[in-house]
Design an enzyme around this catalytic site. Sequence first.
Site, short mmCIF file in Angstrom:
data_model
loop_
_atom_site.label_atom_id
_atom_site.label_comp_id
_atom_site.label_asym_id
_atom_site.label_seq_id
_atom_site.Cartn_x
_atom_site.Cartn_y
_atom_site.Cartn_z
N PRO A 28 -97.73 38.64 50.47
CA PRO A 28 -99.16 38.68 50.80
C PRO A 28 -99.51 39.30 52.15
CG PRO A 28 -98.54 36.52 49.95
CD PRO A 28 -97.26 37.26 50.24
N THR A 54 -98.56 45.16 51.55
CA THR A 54 -99.48 45.90 52.41
C THR A 54 -99.61 45.13 53.71
OG1 THR A 54 -100.72 46.88 50.57
CG2 THR A 54 -101.83 46.77 52.70
N LYS A 105 -101.63 53.72 53.18
CA LYS A 105 -102.32 52.68 52.42
C LYS A 105 -103.57 52.18 53.14
CE LYS A 105 -103.20 49.52 49.35
NZ LYS A 105 -102.31 48.42 48.95
#
Length: 295
Positions: free
Chosen positions: A65, A95, A170
């Site tokens: 997460p 991410t 990203k």
Amino acid sequence: MKIAFIGLGNMGAPMARNLIKAGHALRLVDLNKAVLAELEQLGGSISASAREAAEGAELVITMLPAAVHVRSVWLGEDGVLAGIGKGVPAVDCSTIDPQTARDVAAAAAKQGVAMADAPVSGGTGGAAAGTLTFMVGATAELFATLQPVLAQMGRNIVHCGEVGTGQIAKICNNLLLGISMVGVSEAMALGDALGIDTKVLAGIINSSTGRCWSSEMYNPWPGIVETAPASRGYTGGFGAELMLKDLGLATEAARQAHQPVVLGAVAQQLYQAMSLRGEGGNDFSAIINSYRKPQ
């Protein structure tokens, strides 16, 4: 291939499922016992810790997460680096901020482990369908090693540069996505308030200069795109809390680089307000409800 796969959330579980279907022997770690049981029935095996999963693995993949979880899973006493063998390739698909990706990769390198960062785009639908985009930060040699396996979970495998550049790609992409969704929401809500049929307006936008992915493929107005979360009560898709997290990563990275991101900061505040209203579990396109009159 023996693969340790750690982190089986909304994205990780379908990614792991695709690897099992491709014939790999997966060693699985997660807190969700129901997901573990499902994947075990498909052929995976359950490990008690990241360290145990990494022992004897030929590849380690994590999908977690946030940065704090990545540091813990990789650097902790029972973490990946406590069990992984020298020379085993590794990739984190979470991410997170670019610096954490670089820090963990540097710690791995001290143990003779080449590690990449490879965050994904494509949502839960893309994870299930195996059509994700992987943005990979790695050496050319490691990228060549990882590409065949990543291709069993995704359609577009892009080498962005050295470690950390996957995260840069990203957060820049999601910064723009958050901003564009706010813009589409403002335009659609304004059109409705002024009296134009929203389907007509969307059709015009999608064939004119306002055209963008947020309008054409993921329009936030209900009934415009039948497959979009807006047409199913803003369920599924990409949660607003996740968008808020990514915008936070982008604005923090911008602060460190002394780079202005004015619209990104505004979008972050709008999603923060959405979260405070208790709507963070909705799809991020539900930001349009900040502009619509109560129904």
